[in-house]
Structure formats: C-alpha cells, structure tokens
Design a protein around this motif. Structure first.
Motif, PDB file in Angstrom:
ATOM      1  N   ALA A 207      59.394  44.707   7.715  1.00  0.00           N
ATOM      2  CA  ALA A 207      57.993  44.544   8.125  1.00  0.00           C
ATOM      3  C   ALA A 207      57.253  43.520   7.260  1.00  0.00           C
ATOM      4  O   ALA A 207      56.020  43.477   7.271  1.00  0.00           O
ATOM      5  CB  ALA A 207      57.249  45.878   8.131  1.00  0.00           C
ATOM      6  N   ASP A 208      58.004  42.685   6.537  1.00  0.00           N
ATOM      7  CA  ASP A 208      57.415  41.705   5.626  1.00  0.00           C
ATOM      8  C   ASP A 208      56.359  42.345   4.727  1.00  0.00           C
ATOM      9  O   ASP A 208      55.343  41.723   4.369  1.00  0.00           O
ATOM     10  CB  ASP A 208      56.814  40.527   6.399  1.00  0.00           C
ATOM     11  N   ALA A 209      56.606  43.597   4.359  1.00  0.00           N
ATOM     12  CA  ALA A 209      55.663  44.310   3.492  1.00  0.00           C
ATOM     13  C   ALA A 209      55.626  43.648   2.124  1.00  0.00           C
ATOM     14  O   ALA A 209      56.674  43.373   1.535  1.00  0.00           O
ATOM     15  CB  ALA A 209      56.076  45.766   3.356  1.00  0.00           C
ATOM     16  N   PRO A 210      54.438  43.373   1.593  1.00  0.00           N
ATOM     17  CA  PRO A 210      54.364  42.746   0.260  1.00  0.00           C
ATOM     18  C   PRO A 210      54.964  43.658  -0.797  1.00  0.00           C
ATOM     19  O   PRO A 210      54.965  44.891  -0.667  1.00  0.00           O
ATOM     20  CB  PRO A 210      52.863  42.544   0.051  1.00  0.00           C
ATOM     21  N   LEU A 211      55.489  43.053  -1.850  1.00  0.00           N
ATOM     22  CA  LEU A 211      56.123  43.837  -2.911  1.00  0.00           C
ATOM     23  C   LEU A 211      55.167  44.834  -3.545  1.00  0.00           C
ATOM     24  O   LEU A 211      55.588  45.873  -4.057  1.00  0.00           O
ATOM     25  CB  LEU A 211      56.687  42.901  -3.983  1.00  0.00           C
ATOM     26  N   SER A 212      53.885  44.532  -3.485  1.00  0.00           N
ATOM     27  CA  SER A 212      52.899  45.404  -4.120  1.00  0.00           C
ATOM     28  C   SER A 212      52.506  46.602  -3.261  1.00  0.00           C
ATOM     29  O   SER A 212      51.807  47.496  -3.727  1.00  0.00           O
ATOM     30  CB  SER A 212      51.638  44.601  -4.450  1.00  0.00           C
TER      31      SER A 212
ATOM     32  N   ILE B 250      58.952  37.388   0.609  1.00  0.00           N
ATOM     33  CA  ILE B 250      58.062  38.240  -0.182  1.00  0.00           C
ATOM     34  C   ILE B 250      58.218  38.011  -1.687  1.00  0.00           C
ATOM     35  O   ILE B 250      57.390  38.466  -2.466  1.00  0.00           O
ATOM     36  CB  ILE B 250      58.294  39.727   0.147  1.00  0.00           C
ATOM     37  N   SER B 251      59.279  37.305  -2.094  1.00  0.00           N
ATOM     38  CA  SER B 251      59.526  37.074  -3.515  1.00  0.00           C
ATOM     39  C   SER B 251      58.609  35.987  -4.069  1.00  0.00           C
ATOM     40  O   SER B 251      58.206  35.070  -3.362  1.00  0.00           O
ATOM     41  CB  SER B 251      60.982  36.657  -3.722  1.00  0.00           C
ATOM     42  N   LYS B 252      58.327  36.097  -5.335  1.00  0.00           N
ATOM     43  CA  LYS B 252      57.590  35.053  -6.052  1.00  0.00           C
ATOM     44  C   LYS B 252      58.502  34.322  -7.034  1.00  0.00           C
ATOM     45  O   LYS B 252      58.036  33.553  -7.878  1.00  0.00           O
ATOM     46  CB  LYS B 252      56.382  35.657  -6.781  1.00  0.00           C
ATOM     47  N   GLN B 253      59.796  34.587  -6.920  1.00  0.00           N
ATOM     48  CA  GLN B 253      60.774  33.962  -7.817  1.00  0.00           C
ATOM     49  C   GLN B 253      61.831  33.236  -6.979  1.00  0.00           C
ATOM     50  O   GLN B 253      62.025  33.554  -5.800  1.00  0.00           O
ATOM     51  CB  GLN B 253      61.430  35.022  -8.712  1.00  0.00           C
ATOM     52  N   PRO B 254      62.529  32.273  -7.591  1.00  0.00           N
ATOM     53  CA  PRO B 254      63.544  31.534  -6.835  1.00  0.00           C
ATOM     54  C   PRO B 254      64.766  32.394  -6.527  1.00  0.00           C
ATOM     55  O   PRO B 254      64.966  33.466  -7.112  1.00  0.00           O
ATOM     56  CB  PRO B 254      63.889  30.360  -7.762  1.00  0.00           C
ATOM     57  N   TYR B 255      65.575  31.910  -5.610  1.00  0.00           N
ATOM     58  CA  TYR B 255      66.840  32.553  -5.246  1.00  0.00           C
ATOM     59  C   TYR B 255      67.645  32.850  -6.509  1.00  0.00           C
ATOM     60  O   TYR B 255      67.702  32.011  -7.399  1.00  0.00           O
ATOM     61  CB  TYR B 255      67.638  31.599  -4.351  1.00  0.00           C
ATOM     62  N   PRO B 256      68.197  34.034  -6.628  1.00  0.00           N
ATOM     63  CA  PRO B 256      68.361  35.097  -5.633  1.00  0.00           C
ATOM     64  C   PRO B 256      67.272  36.175  -5.648  1.00  0.00           C
ATOM     65  O   PRO B 256      67.565  37.347  -5.379  1.00  0.00           O
ATOM     66  CB  PRO B 256      69.711  35.688  -5.983  1.00  0.00           C
ATOM     67  N   TYR B 257      66.049  35.798  -5.949  1.00  0.00           N
ATOM     68  CA  TYR B 257      64.871  36.657  -5.805  1.00  0.00           C
ATOM     69  C   TYR B 257      64.965  37.962  -6.609  1.00  0.00           C
ATOM     70  O   TYR B 257      64.878  39.070  -6.050  1.00  0.00           O
ATOM     71  CB  TYR B 257      64.641  36.988  -4.324  1.00  0.00           C
ATOM     72  N   PRO B 258      65.111  37.872  -7.922  1.00  0.00           N
ATOM     73  CA  PRO B 258      65.295  39.092  -8.726  1.00  0.00           C
ATOM     74  C   PRO B 258      64.124  40.064  -8.659  1.00  0.00           C
ATOM     75  O   PRO B 258      64.318  41.271  -8.852  1.00  0.00           O
ATOM     76  CB  PRO B 258      65.494  38.545 -10.154  1.00  0.00           C
ATOM     77  N   ASP B 259      62.925  39.558  -8.374  1.00  0.00           N
ATOM     78  CA  ASP B 259      61.779  40.473  -8.321  1.00  0.00           C
ATOM     79  C   ASP B 259      61.796  41.378  -7.089  1.00  0.00           C
ATOM     80  O   ASP B 259      60.971  42.297  -6.989  1.00  0.00           O
ATOM     81  CB  ASP B 259      60.456  39.699  -8.395  1.00  0.00           C
ATOM     82  N   THR B 260      62.717  41.150  -6.156  1.00  0.00           N
ATOM     83  CA  THR B 260      62.808  42.022  -4.981  1.00  0.00           C
ATOM     84  C   THR B 260      63.773  43.191  -5.198  1.00  0.00           C
ATOM     85  O   THR B 260      63.881  44.067  -4.333  1.00  0.00           O
ATOM     86  CB  THR B 260      63.252  41.234  -3.743  1.00  0.00           C
ATOM     87  N   GLN B 261      64.464  43.217  -6.327  1.00  0.00           N
ATOM     88  CA  GLN B 261      65.420  44.304  -6.566  1.00  0.00           C
ATOM     89  C   GLN B 261      64.765  45.686  -6.526  1.00  0.00           C
ATOM     90  O   GLN B 261      65.336  46.625  -5.963  1.00  0.00           O
ATOM     91  CB  GLN B 261      66.138  44.087  -7.903  1.00  0.00           C
ATOM     92  N   PRO B 262      63.555  45.874  -7.103  1.00  0.00           N
ATOM     93  CA  PRO B 262      62.925  47.195  -6.977  1.00  0.00           C
ATOM     94  C   PRO B 262      62.671  47.596  -5.519  1.00  0.00           C
ATOM     95  O   PRO B 262      62.786  48.781  -5.185  1.00  0.00           O
ATOM     96  CB  PRO B 262      61.618  47.033  -7.754  1.00  0.00           C
ATOM     97  N   ARG B 263      62.330  46.629  -4.664  1.00  0.00           N
ATOM     98  CA  ARG B 263      62.142  46.940  -3.246  1.00  0.00           C
ATOM     99  C   ARG B 263      63.447  47.426  -2.620  1.00  0.00           C
ATOM    100  O   ARG B 263      63.461  48.426  -1.886  1.00  0.00           O
ATOM    101  CB  ARG B 263      61.621  45.696  -2.523  1.00  0.00           C
ATOM    102  N   VAL B 264      64.522  46.732  -2.915  1.00  0.00           N
ATOM    103  CA  VAL B 264      65.815  47.131  -2.363  1.00  0.00           C
ATOM    104  C   VAL B 264      66.182  48.532  -2.838  1.00  0.00           C
ATOM    105  O   VAL B 264      66.625  49.377  -2.048  1.00  0.00           O
ATOM    106  CB  VAL B 264      66.910  46.121  -2.753  1.00  0.00           C
TER     107      VAL B 264
END
Length: 284
Positions: free
Chosen positions: A182-187, A211-225
């Motif tokens: 749903a392209d939900a923001p990380l926040s 949704i990431s604010k960091q370059p590939y491989p988007y480490p800031d999305t790990q908490p979402r996963v």
C-alpha cells in the motif's frame, strides 16, 4: 545400480530439486497496432514485451511470473490475454475491469472463464475520485470474485485501507492481495498491519525503494519487512519486482537480488516469499 538404489537416488533428486522462483508482480506492454494503447495514455518508449521479460527471467533464474494488466490499455485486456495464450506455462494474468461499470462482474466472469485470467486489479485513488471503492457497485464485484475463486488485487493507498474492511468481512473466503505494501510510509504502517487479522489477506513486498530514504539495498526498510513478517507471516508475503515501473532506479537483476541476498530472511522465509506464498494465490 540395483532397483532400490535407483529409486533412492531418484527420490533424493526430487526432494532436492529447487523450488521455482516466482515474481508476483510485473507489467508487459508493447507498441503494436494489434493492441493499441488507450486514448490519452502515455506509456514509456521502452520494450516491455513478454519476450523482453522472458529474456530477463531466464537471465535471472526466475521461472514464472504474475502479469498485472497495465493501465496504458485501461480496460482492454487483449494484449495480456494474447500473452497468456502464447506462454501459458510461464505466466498467469490479472485483468482490469472498470469499477464504475455495472457490467464489471460479468466482464470479470468472461475474462476468467473464457480468457484464462486469474484475478482482477482495482486502483482506487486517495482523492474523492476513488470513492467508488465505498460505492454500491463494489459488493457485487467482490462477491463475483469470491464465487470465481480468483483474488482481488488492490493498488490502494494506505489511507484507503480502512475502506475495504467491510468488503473483506463480507467475503471471508475471498483472497485479497495488497500491492506494494500500500506504499505505506515507513513512519506509519498501522493501516497495513491491521489487515493481517484477516487470514486471506496477502501483501507484496515491493516498492521498497519508493518508501526508503537510503540507496539500494534500502537498509532502512528492514524494520518494515520484519514487522510484516511478524504480522502476516512469510506465507502471506510475496516477492515482486514491479518491472518495468521500477526502471530506471532499479534494474530487474537488482530487484531479484534484493530478495535473494539483501533482505534479512531465514532460508525458510525466503522460500515462502519467493515461491510458496505466490502459489497460495496463483496456482502455478
């Protein structure tokens, strides 16, 4: 080698054969006068044909793919139907119908039963133009989807997710798939995580780069996963590249490598996300 040894070896070969890698979300389109784009559409001038995709799949070890009807054709599913007819082993397809047309349920029946589609995609906007998702035509369309035993796939903003709760609850046997988390923001992913209470709701792990604010491989999305793994379990999460929409910021090879190598997953979770979860929705 005696017969017992042969059978033991053959059985071991079957057991150890790797499971097919399945991409749960790709679009195909091509400039072809047989399959004209919809008026006022503006597709990119790239080769996104089925043949181009097959070459990418082969190069990256992807066995099968779920094809989602692209908006460039609007409600004309002819090109995708042609692709499914020509490549039935590699692809399954999800069609589009006009959600504001009372005839949409019957169109879905024809596309499913005659042309071989397996599912429909709806795309309600976050703005008032998308209020039809709460309108009087939805119950019949969702019910028809449940009767046909095909999934309801939604390209839907996170702010709209509460609108579909009544439809999910009215159709408890219907499989529902949320595209791109749903392209939900990380926040703020509460609306997405709440859907995990419905056992027939799945979501696609895609648009991590969006949704990431960091370059590939988007480490800031790990908490979402990890939050999605805890809420839905890996058996309801699917790997998806969204090729070629993901271009040029993410190549197909990078998108596949993200799931194979970069996400913090156990081997079993990886297998579920790359293969088994998709097969629970699309019977390859």
């Amino acid at each position: 080698m005696n017969r017992r040894q042969f059978l033991t070896t053959a059985t071991a070969a079957v057991v150890t054969k790797p499971e097919p890698l399945i991409d749960a979300h790709v679009h195909v389109f091509t400039r072809n006068p047989r399959f004209p784009y919809a008026p006022n559409s503006h597709p990119p001038d790239i080769d996104a044909s089925a043949e181009a995709l097959l070459a990418l799949m082969q190069a990256n070890g992807v066995d099968r793919t779920v094809l989602i009807q692209v908006i460039h054709y609007r409600w004309d599913n002819a090109y995708l139907a042609d692709v499914l007819r020509r490549y039935p082993k590699q692809f399954m397809g999800v069609c589009r119908v006009n959600p504001e047309d009372p005839a949409a349920p019957d169109q879905l029946s024809r596309l499913t039963e005659v042309q071989g589609f397996h599912g429909v995609r709806l795309s309600p906007a976050a703005t008032p133009e998308g209020d039809w998702i709460k309108g009087p035509l939805m119950p019949k369309l969702w019910r028809r989807c449940e009767q046909l035993k095909v999934p309801m796939t939604l390209l839907i903003p996170a702010s709209r997710l509460p609108d579909i709760h009544p439809l999910i609850e009215a159709n408890p046997d219907l499989t529902v798939v949320i595209d791109h988390m749903a392209d939900a923001p990380l926040s703020n992913d509460l609306n997405l995580l709440v859907l995990s209470r419905y056992p027939k709701v799945f979501t696609k792990l895609s648009h991590l780069g969006t949704i990431s604010k960091q370059p590939y491989p988007y480490p800031d999305t790990q908490p979402r996963v990890q939050a999605l793994l805890k809420a839905f379990g890996p058996e309801r999460l699917m790997a998806a590249t969204d090729w070629p929409v993901s271009l040029p910021s993410l190549t197909y090879a990078q998108a596949i490598a993200l799931f194979r190598s970069h996400l913090d997953l156990t081997p079993e979770q990886r297998t579920q996300i790359l293969t088994r979860a998709v097969r629970r929705v699309w019977p390859f």
